[in-house]
Write an enzyme that holds these catalytic residues in place. Structure first.
Site, short mmCIF file in Angstrom:
data_model
loop_
_atom_site.label_atom_id
_atom_site.label_comp_id
_atom_site.label_asym_id
_atom_site.label_seq_id
_atom_site.Cartn_x
_atom_site.Cartn_y
_atom_site.Cartn_z
N ASN A 120 -10.70 -4.56 -0.90
CA ASN A 120 -11.04 -3.42 -1.82
C ASN A 120 -9.38 -3.96 -2.91
O ASN A 120 -9.03 -5.04 -2.70
CB ASN A 120 -9.89 -2.25 -0.48
CG ASN A 120 -11.73 -1.27 -0.69
OD1 ASN A 120 -12.05 -1.45 -1.52
ND2 ASN A 120 -11.04 -0.74 0.72
N TYR A 127 -14.67 10.14 -1.55
CA TYR A 127 -13.22 9.82 -2.17
C TYR A 127 -13.76 10.74 -3.42
O TYR A 127 -12.28 10.76 -4.63
CB TYR A 127 -13.84 8.19 -2.39
CG TYR A 127 -12.64 7.50 -1.81
CD1 TYR A 127 -11.50 7.51 -2.01
CD2 TYR A 127 -13.95 7.23 -0.49
CE1 TYR A 127 -11.32 6.61 -0.84
CE2 TYR A 127 -13.28 6.00 0.38
CZ TYR A 127 -12.22 5.80 0.10
OH TYR A 127 -11.56 5.12 1.35
N HIS A 172 -16.94 4.18 -4.27
CA HIS A 172 -15.89 4.88 -3.88
C HIS A 172 -16.17 6.17 -5.07
O HIS A 172 -15.13 6.80 -5.58
CB HIS A 172 -14.13 4.96 -3.93
CG HIS A 172 -14.41 4.38 -2.67
ND1 HIS A 172 -13.21 3.36 -2.16
CD2 HIS A 172 -14.54 3.53 -1.52
CE1 HIS A 172 -12.77 2.86 -1.12
NE2 HIS A 172 -13.62 3.13 -0.89
N ARG A 214 -0.96 7.94 3.56
CA ARG A 214 -1.97 6.91 4.73
C ARG A 214 -1.07 5.88 4.73
O ARG A 214 -1.43 5.56 6.67
CB ARG A 214 -2.78 7.02 3.81
CG ARG A 214 -4.50 6.30 4.76
CD ARG A 214 -4.43 7.00 6.12
NE ARG A 214 -5.68 6.22 7.01
CZ ARG A 214 -6.38 6.59 8.17
NH1 ARG A 214 -5.44 7.56 8.50
NH2 ARG A 214 -6.63 6.00 8.71
N ARG A 274 0.69 -1.04 0.13
CA ARG A 274 -0.07 0.09 -0.06
C ARG A 274 0.77 1.56 -0.14
O ARG A 274 0.65 1.92 -0.52
CB ARG A 274 -0.64 0.18 0.91
CG ARG A 274 -2.18 0.85 1.41
CD ARG A 274 -3.07 1.77 2.58
NE ARG A 274 -3.32 2.57 2.67
CZ ARG A 274 -4.71 2.55 3.42
NH1 ARG A 274 -4.62 1.98 4.62
NH2 ARG A 274 -5.24 4.00 3.51
N CYS A 309 -19.38 -1.29 1.00
CA CYS A 309 -18.03 -1.03 1.22
C CYS A 309 -18.45 -0.34 2.67
O CYS A 309 -20.32 0.11 2.76
CB CYS A 309 -17.64 0.48 0.08
SG CYS A 309 -17.13 2.10 0.41
N ASP A 310 -18.09 0.17 3.35
CA ASP A 310 -18.30 0.88 4.50
C ASP A 310 -18.78 2.13 4.42
O ASP A 310 -18.67 2.93 5.42
CB ASP A 310 -17.64 0.23 5.98
CG ASP A 310 -16.57 1.17 5.76
OD1 ASP A 310 -15.78 1.90 4.94
OD2 ASP A 310 -15.84 0.70 6.95
#
Ligand code: NAD
Ligand code: G6P
Ligand code: MN
Length: 452
Positions: free
Chosen positions: A147, A265, A200, A285, A93, A169-170
């Site tokens: 994801n 997003y 998103h 992040r 990531r 998705c939350d």
């Protein structure tokens, strides 16, 4: 009442303890007889599993608990697979975020080149889980929130069209929680929403209370001034300064189309220059999460194991994660709960590709989701969505066919990337970084004036 058997795939996830605590809080609504963890990283999973075993012993000793890296043991005799894997983990990531930034482009987990890179890793991992489920528990359902959900959903639509997988998705759930706080309601369930878009990448068009009163004007007044920032307290998941900034930036996304309320997003696609300017290419992040949530969760789990009890432990229920129980219950008990899911369009949005995976309200019952009709959408949203859905489809096409050109096209089409040249530079760096994870890509032609 029938009791269910669940496997959590990605047992070593930072979100696993919160989800386990949430499941234990909801046993009266959704009884569990067996809970299994599956991960392909035994060491990482063993810390979370060691702690969760003790949590379960304290709170619900009747539940049988197993943690394993053996697919057969994990996927045999299960009713639900709850999947939240991160192929490549935080180390990858971090590269997804830092490589594009090096080229002056948005570096984000699920949006732009970072999301594309993550998608190319996730597709194989999630398809493998689907295949294990179908081999060992053919009647089970997979609730997937691995994801990048948009790309994963397109991959399962195209490559496993008959599989029982629900992609969710939350972010809408978490945002609706904030909206309910802004409105002074006790729960997001007091709101009935219309929403459409891609994962998103979507918009709320209508929000009403249970009596049918329009709640949009009050929300818009707040969002115009403060975005989704509210002093009524955030959920535990989206609390850091960077999330606060995202909630505040919603003001500008909203200003572009004051008819609707946007998904957070969208800032990455509509204000990529702002995002890049406000990014630190040395500390993204991923670093924030590794130093924050990961250290906290694993530190607490280690404490539980050491003291063999949860006394004084700060691990907490992921309250808003109870949407997962709502979804499982909808399948198990045919509740016809109305939920936003990522499903094949099939005409729900009339003037949009019927094969696109869209995020829209569905009525969920034992046979799966029944999407609600959305009608036609405006030119602005349609244009943005056509571009973005093409990116997602090209990524899956590139993965399935091993085509370098398709992936280059995907990156070039992303609204976050300024040119085919920049797309190629990023792509070549991403290929190098993802050697272990991506299928090999064949080039059909080369850029002739690459250095001009
Ligand atoms: P994490 O890295 O802490 O956990 C992921 C786990 O998956 C790791 O333990 C890893 O070893 C395991 N894993 C990786 N590849 C695997 C494979 N092929 N088979 C089995 N296990 C594998 O990550 P996290 O931050 O806790 O997030 C987990 C996932 O949940 C991510 O995909 C994240 O993007 C997703 N997520 C989605 C939503 C949503 O709204 N859909 C919300 C939160 C998190
Ligand atoms: C939201 C999104 C998820 C995403 C998460 C990232 O919840 O809906 O899809 O994975 O944020 O959160 P993080 O804290 O890992 O940056
Ligand atoms: Mn999400």
């Amino acid at each position: 009442m029938k009791k269910y058997s669940i496997v959590i795939a990605g047992g070593g996830s930072t979100f696993t303890p919160g989800i386990v605590l949430m499941l234990l809080d909801n046993l009266n609504k959704f009884p569990i007889r067996k809970l299994k963890f599956y991960d392909n990283d035994e060491e990482r999973q063993s810390i979370v599993a060691g702690a969760c075993e003790i949590i379960i012993k304290e709170k619900a000793p009747e539940i049988e608990f197993v943690a394993t890296t053996d697919p057969e043991e994990a996927f045999t005799d299960v009713d639900f697979v709850m999947a939240h894997i991160r192929v490549g983990k935080y180390a990858m990531r971090e590269l997804d975020e830092k490589i594009p930034l090096k080229h002056g482009v948005v570096g984000q987990e699920t949006c732009g080149p970072g999301g594309i890179a993550y998608g190319m890793r996730s597709i194989g991992g999630v398809l493998e889980l689907v295949d294990y489920m179908e081999q060992y528990s053919p009647n089970a359902w997979m609730l997937n929130y691995s994801n990048p959900a948009a790309i994963v959903a397109e991959a399962t639509r195209r490559l496993r069209p008959n599989s029982k997988i629900l992609n969710i998705c939350d972010m809408p759930v978490a945002t609706e929680d904030l909206m309910s706080k802004i409105l002074g309601l006790s729960s997001r369930k007091e709101m009935n929403v219309r929403y459409y878009g891609l994962n998103h990448f979507g918009w709320w068009t209508d929000i009403r209370d249970n009596d049918g009163n329009d709640l949009m004007p009050k929300l818009k007044e707040h969002v115009r001034q403060y975005g989704y920032v509210t002093n009524a307290g955030q959920n535990e998941q989206h609390i850091e300064a960077s999330w606060n900034d995202t909630f505040l930036k919603v003001r500008d996304t909203y200003a572009m189309d004051p008819e609707t309320l946007p998904n957070t997003y969208l800032k990455y696609y509509l204000f990529p220059d702002y995002v890049v300017e406000h990014s630190n290419s040395e500390y993204t992040r991923a670093n924030e999460v590794m130093d924050g949530r990961e250290k906290f969760v694993f530190g607490e789990c280690e404490k539980v194991i050491k003291q063999q009890s949860t006394e004084g432990i700060k691990l907490h229920t992921d309250d808003h994660a109870s949407y997962i129980v709502d979804l499982a219950r909808a399948i198990a008990y045919n509740t016809h709960e109305r939920m936003l899911l990522i499903v094949e369009n099939k005409g729900a949005i009339e003037n949009f590709d019927p094969t696109a995976m869209v995020e829209i309200p569905c009525i969920v019952g034992s046979n799966g989701p029944e999407p609600l009709s959305i009608g036609t959408i405006p030119q602005f949203q349609k244009g943005l969505m056509e571009q973005q859905v093409s990116v997602e489809k090209l990524v899956v096409e590139a993965w399935a066919t091993g085509s370098y050109q398709r992936l280059w096209q995907a990156l070039t089409l992303s609204k976050t990337v300024p040119s085919a040249k920049v797309a190629k530079d990023i792509l070549d760096d991403l290929i190098e970084a993802n050697k272990e994870y991506w299928p090999e890509l064949k080039k059909e032609a080369e850029l002739v004036t690459a250095n001009v």
